[in-house]
Design a protein around this motif. Structure first.
Motif, PDB file in Angstrom:
ATOM      1  N   PHE A  52       0.849  -1.197   0.000  1.00 40.63           N
ATOM      2  CA  PHE A  52       0.000   0.000   0.000  1.00 40.63           C
ATOM      3  C   PHE A  52       0.880   1.241   0.000  1.00 40.63           C
ATOM      4  O   PHE A  52       1.737   1.421   0.872  1.00 40.63           O
ATOM      5  CB  PHE A  52      -0.932  -0.013   1.209  1.00 40.63           C
ATOM      6  N   ALA A  53       0.639   2.107  -0.979  1.00 42.38           N
ATOM      7  CA  ALA A  53       1.499   3.266  -1.191  1.00 42.38           C
ATOM      8  C   ALA A  53       1.516   4.207   0.003  1.00 42.38           C
ATOM      9  O   ALA A  53       2.506   4.910   0.222  1.00 42.38           O
ATOM     10  CB  ALA A  53       1.046   4.020  -2.450  1.00 42.38           C
ATOM     11  N   GLU A  54       0.436   4.228   0.804  1.00 42.92           N
ATOM     12  CA  GLU A  54       0.392   5.132   1.947  1.00 42.92           C
ATOM     13  C   GLU A  54       1.336   4.702   3.069  1.00 42.92           C
ATOM     14  O   GLU A  54       1.600   5.483   3.984  1.00 42.92           O
ATOM     15  CB  GLU A  54      -1.033   5.230   2.490  1.00 42.92           C
ATOM     16  N   LYS A  55       1.852   3.486   2.995  1.00 41.24           N
ATOM     17  CA  LYS A  55       2.724   2.958   4.035  1.00 41.24           C
ATOM     18  C   LYS A  55       4.190   3.045   3.604  1.00 41.24           C
ATOM     19  O   LYS A  55       4.537   2.750   2.462  1.00 41.24           O
ATOM     20  CB  LYS A  55       2.368   1.504   4.346  1.00 41.24           C
ATOM     21  N   SER A  56       5.050   3.411   4.550  1.00 37.60           N
ATOM     22  CA  SER A  56       6.473   3.533   4.234  1.00 37.60           C
ATOM     23  C   SER A  56       7.092   2.198   3.837  1.00 37.60           C
ATOM     24  O   SER A  56       8.089   2.164   3.110  1.00 37.60           O
ATOM     25  CB  SER A  56       7.226   4.103   5.439  1.00 37.60           C
ATOM     26  N   GLU A  57       6.489   1.097   4.285  1.00 43.90           N
ATOM     27  CA  GLU A  57       7.012  -0.227   3.953  1.00 43.90           C
ATOM     28  C   GLU A  57       6.949  -0.528   2.457  1.00 43.90           C
ATOM     29  O   GLU A  57       7.603  -1.459   1.969  1.00 43.90           O
ATOM     30  CB  GLU A  57       6.246  -1.314   4.712  1.00 43.90           C
TER      31      GLU A  57
END
Length: 245
Positions: A52-57
């Motif tokens: 998920f792009a919203e997550k830094s991972e």
């Protein structure tokens, strides 16, 4: 350990699975939001945040990365959840749900190996997180596959989304074995990986993933014994296919 697409360190080789301009949530009236905690059967596990792009991972991840938020993704998949559609995975705690992909622009990232593209194959050792043992992986180099071509000519939009689920009990066991604290999630199923593909059934996990899963939980495995029949099925598929990174 959750079977997932392998991580590639180069940001340039990253896939983006953008939500379509008119998603199911915004275009289908019966796609009502899920009541928080009350009727949620599926929850995105932190292991899957890399998709998920919203997550830094997600930085540097080469598999399908969704521009949908985790919350919106959970709303869509929970609205479509039907216990009768759960399919058995490689162990009793693992299940699959296959959804028609009419809510994202996720593209396939497994391709058959041909004479035209075999020169794009590469290998490397890698671990998906700091506590896993590095293993040798084989993959297509995405930039070499494109080589001036349009992405749509090489990677078609996936017809289906495969949600790989682990039971809450198994997730808690693996987190405990690796020294991770419980996150307070109570949904009975955790989404540990999402595959974008063209078939509505499970693709065999890569042989090296099956081997890694046979390791103890403290080494990033699931502690599940290797099944020779399943392993040979995986070999027969992956000797002619490869992930794109």
């Amino acid at each position: 350990s959750p079977s997932a697409l392998f991580i590639h360190s180069a940001q340039k080789n990253r896939f983006r699975a953008h939500s379509s301009s008119v998603s199911r949530v915004s275009s289908v009236k019966d796609a009502a939001p899920v009541t928080e905690m009350a009727s949620k059967n599926l929850a995105v596990d932190p292991f899957c945040y890399r998709q998920f792009a919203e997550k830094s991972e997600s930085e540097g991840y080469a598999g399908a990365v969704f521009s949908l938020s985790v919350k919106n993704f959970e709303e869509i998949v929970n609205e479509r959840y039907d216990e009768a559609n759960l399919k058995d995975g490689y162990a009793p705690f693992c299940k699959h749900i296959f959804l028609v992909n009419d809510f994202s622009d996720a593209r396939v990232n497994v391709l058959p190996i041909t004479e035209d593209n075999e020169h794009c194959l590469r290998t490397k050792y890698e671990a998906r997180n700091a506590k896993e043992l590095p293993v040798l992986t084989r993959f297509f180099d995405r930039e070499r596959l494109l080589d001036g071509k349009d992405e749509s000519d090489v990677f078609p939009i996936a017809k289906y989304i495969d949600l790989i689920l682990y039971s809450r009990e198994q997730i808690d066991k693996e987190n405990e074995a690796m020294g991770k604290a419980k996150d307070g999630e109570s949904a009975p199923w955790g989404i540990v990986s999402i595959k974008a593909q063209d078939v509505d059934h499970e693709l065999p996990m890569t042989p090296i993933t099956a081997m890694r899963n046979a390791l103890g939980k403290d080494q990033g495995g699931s502690g599940v014994d290797l099944d020779r029949e399943s392993y040979m099925e995986a070999y027969n598929y992956w000797k002619d296919h490869a992930n794109v990174l």
